[in-house]
Scaffold this motif. Structure first.
Motif, short mmCIF file in Angstrom:
data_model
loop_
_atom_site.label_atom_id
_atom_site.label_comp_id
_atom_site.label_asym_id
_atom_site.label_seq_id
_atom_site.Cartn_x
_atom_site.Cartn_y
_atom_site.Cartn_z
N VAL A 106 0.85 -1.19 0.00
CA VAL A 106 0.00 0.00 0.00
C VAL A 106 0.89 1.24 0.00
O VAL A 106 1.85 1.32 0.77
N PRO A 107 0.61 2.21 -0.88
CA PRO A 107 1.39 3.45 -0.89
C PRO A 107 0.83 4.47 0.10
O PRO A 107 -0.39 4.57 0.27
N THR A 160 5.15 -0.11 -8.91
CA THR A 160 4.26 1.05 -8.95
C THR A 160 3.15 0.96 -7.92
O THR A 160 2.53 1.97 -7.58
N ALA A 161 2.90 -0.27 -7.38
CA ALA A 161 1.88 -0.42 -6.34
C ALA A 161 2.32 0.19 -5.02
O ALA A 161 1.51 0.44 -4.14
N TYR A 220 5.18 10.79 -13.31
CA TYR A 220 4.76 9.64 -14.10
C TYR A 220 3.60 8.95 -13.40
O TYR A 220 3.32 9.17 -12.22
N ARG A 221 2.93 8.10 -14.14
CA ARG A 221 1.93 7.21 -13.58
C ARG A 221 2.24 5.80 -14.06
O ARG A 221 3.07 5.61 -14.96
N ALA A 222 1.59 4.81 -13.46
CA ALA A 222 1.81 3.43 -13.90
C ALA A 222 1.35 3.27 -15.33
O ALA A 222 0.30 3.80 -15.74
N GLY A 223 2.12 2.56 -16.12
CA GLY A 223 1.74 2.29 -17.50
C GLY A 223 0.78 1.11 -17.60
O GLY A 223 0.31 0.60 -16.59
#
Length: 247
Positions: A106-107, A160-161, A220-223
């Protein structure tokens, strides 16, 4: 054909245990609870509990996590996946108990508090001697979960999670560094991430000051990718890899 006799088998219970990780203040942290009752009263343990007759294991995992720590799905950002089953006959002194373990990420999680049979809950640094030997076989479960996460960072976009919806490449690199326990060369890491199709997507015009001097870092964001081709391999142990990651 011999008729099935359910009384011919010793009954046993099924539990769930959760190894929940996050990155906070530049360190990998794990969510632990202090047990409020026997067995192992006063010892740190992974959050978890018994699966109810009308529950699936994942449903029980999410319920126990919320009841013991107050941590819910955090706006859909909780990544939860089944790790493995632990079934050694003597793993619980009360009775035969089989546990379905989960790894979770969890971020930027909220603060937590103990509830149900947990006296308190804390985000503690992974591997810290402060929490000592965990209750039951939770040291083994936690180590297995850490190894699973570290391995999946090599071949999937799982890193990225750990990140918020918008992140810098420096924040993404920090995930790898704290999980793998090694420093990575920033320029080499950036090159490999941006060369991996679908890993991340730059947000046009978005940037953030990250401290110190210099221009703001791009966001950036997750691709859209799930796996990494080619993989982003961790440095070999005791190897001075000036590039930071191997191919």
């Amino acid at each position: 054909m011999q008729e099935y006799d359910k009384h011919a088998y010793e009954p046993f219970a099924v539990t769930v245990d959760l190894a929940v990780f996050t990155v906070r203040a530049g360190a990998l942290r794990v969510l632990l609870v202090e047990r409020g009752q026997e067995p192992y009263a006063g010892r740190w343990a992974l959050p978890g509990g018994f699966v109810q007759p009308d529950e699936a294991a994942e449903t029980a995992a999410r319920r126990e996590l919320a009841e013991e720590t107050g941590l819910g799905d955090v706006d859909g950002r909780l990544h939860l996946e089944q790790l493995r089953t632990y079934s050694e006959p003597d793993r619980d002194p009360r009775m035969r108990v089989v546990s379905v373990a989960f790894a979770a990420l969890v971020p930027d999680p909220p603060e937590v508090s103990g509830g149900s049979d947990a006296a308190r809950a804390e985000w503690l640094p992974y591997g810290s001697p402060a929490y000592g030997p965990l209750a039951f076989d939770h040291d083994r479960i936690l180590a297995d979960a850490h190894e699973r996460v570290g391995a999946k960072l090599e071949y999937t976009c799982l890193a990225t999670a750990f990140c918020p919806p918008e992140f810098t490449l420096g924040e993404l690199r920090q995930v790898y560094e704290v999980v793998w326990g090694t420093e990575l060369d920033p320029a080499n890491f950036r090159r490999k991430v941006l060369a991996t199709p679908g890993f991340v997507a730059q947000i046009p015009g978005a940037s953030r000051l990250t401290g110190g001097r210099g221009k703001p870092a791009a966001l950036y964001r997750a691709g859209g990718a799930v796996s990494l081709h080619p993989p982003l391999l961790r440095p070999a142990p005791d190897h001075d890899d000036t590039e930071g990651t191997r191919r």
